[in-house]
Design an enzyme around this catalytic site. Structure first.
Site, PDB file in Angstrom:
ATOM      1  N   HIS A 127      49.836  12.768  69.403  1.00  0.00           N
ATOM      2  CA  HIS A 127      50.331  12.517  68.549  1.00  0.00           C
ATOM      3  C   HIS A 127      50.994  14.292  68.988  1.00  0.00           C
ATOM      4  O   HIS A 127      49.560  15.255  68.281  1.00  0.00           O
ATOM      5  CB  HIS A 127      50.105  12.611  67.211  1.00  0.00           C
ATOM      6  N   GLY A 160      57.088   9.642  80.476  1.00  0.00           N
ATOM      7  CA  GLY A 160      55.599   8.949  80.476  1.00  0.00           C
ATOM      8  C   GLY A 160      55.085  10.171  81.327  1.00  0.00           C
ATOM      9  O   GLY A 160      54.069   9.926  81.932  1.00  0.00           O
ATOM     10  N   ASN A 184      52.987  12.121  79.842  1.00  0.00           N
ATOM     11  CA  ASN A 184      51.682  12.051  79.458  1.00  0.00           C
ATOM     12  C   ASN A 184      50.344  10.848  80.492  1.00  0.00           C
ATOM     13  O   ASN A 184      49.798  10.337  80.632  1.00  0.00           O
ATOM     14  CB  ASN A 184      50.821  11.077  78.010  1.00  0.00           C
ATOM     15  N   ASN A 235      46.053   6.740  70.149  1.00  0.00           N
ATOM     16  CA  ASN A 235      47.386   7.670  70.235  1.00  0.00           C
ATOM     17  C   ASN A 235      46.909   8.866  70.507  1.00  0.00           C
ATOM     18  O   ASN A 235      46.222   9.581  70.446  1.00  0.00           O
ATOM     19  CB  ASN A 235      47.996   7.478  69.008  1.00  0.00           C
ATOM     20  N   ASP A 276      48.965   7.518  62.406  1.00  0.00           N
ATOM     21  CA  ASP A 276      48.599   8.663  62.196  1.00  0.00           C
ATOM     22  C   ASP A 276      47.142   8.882  61.632  1.00  0.00           C
ATOM     23  O   ASP A 276      46.814  10.489  61.706  1.00  0.00           O
ATOM     24  CB  ASP A 276      49.714  10.065  62.717  1.00  0.00           C
TER      25      ASP A 276
END
Ligand code: GAR
Length: 202
Positions: free
Chosen positions: A109, A14, A16, A107, A150
């Site tokens: 990546h 976590g 991020n 998201n 993605d």
């Protein structure tokens, strides 16, 4: 609507999520508020970070007999969530799920998409592949999530140099520090601002 309600989906450490919390506290994120953190792992340290910051948490598990995605949808409805942020969420969401929230799921990546992305590329594996290939520049991408892993529209990217003696762990840390923790909060604010703006047009 003055602020968008955000749910952050996590599976691990976590960092991020922490960057999002810090950005909310410092005012970088001002058009949205983290209302809920959902994890598919009961021991994810990300849950601790949420609890420390008085953010509601929920754990979804396959063992409950109900599909994980159905459990998530129920929570998102309950909390009237406007934006879903995948921050190290290690599950691929089905088309049934993603089509329910068009341009409402983002998201982060850990590579410059379209390099080193798609099925099988997650976490440390992305950096192992980048080092194996021998790229000199990598980075991170924040993108909308659709039915292609993605494959959704790119919102933000940031490049990071690869060191000559990098291990996958060293590279992962640098990509996080120099790119992910910056562009995820910035992109979250950008999308929240749009959501709030569009809610006023109606
Ligand atoms: C991050 O590097 C994120 O980009 C990556 O997992 C890590 C989670 O770290 N996500 C993916 O690979 C998704 N395909 P965190 O739990 O400390 O934020």
């Amino acid at each position: 609507m003055t602020t968008a309600k955000i749910a952050v989906l996590v599976s691990g450490g976590g960092t991020n999520l922490q960057a999002l919390i810090d950005a909310q506290n410092s005012g970088i994120i001002k058009s949205g508020r983290i209302a809920l953190v959902i994890s598919n792992k009961s021991d994810a340290y990300a849950l601790e970070r949420a609890r420390t910051n008085n953010i509601d948490t929920a754990i979804v598990r396959r063992a409950e007999g109900v599909d994980i995605e159905d459990q998530i949808i129920k929570l998102l409805d309950e909390y009237e969530i406007d934006l879903i942020v995948l921050a190290g969420f290690m599950c691929i969401l089905s088309e049934k799920f993603t089509s329910r929230y068009p341009e409402r799921i983002i998201n982060v990546h850990p590579s410059l998409i379209p390099s080193f992305c798609g099925k099988g590329f997650y976490g440390l594996k992305v950096h192992e592949a980048a080092l194996e290939y021998g790229v000199k520049v990598t980075g991170a991408t924040v993108h909308f999530v659709n039915e292609v892993p993605d494959g959704g529209r790119i919102i933000m990217q940031k490049a990071v140099a690869v060191g000559a003696h990098d291990t996958p762990e060293m590279l992962q840390r640098r990509v996080m520090r120099q790119a992910e923790w910056k562009i995820l909060p910035e992109a979250t604010e950008k999308v929240c601002r749009e959501i709030v703006k569009n809610s006023k047009k109606r």
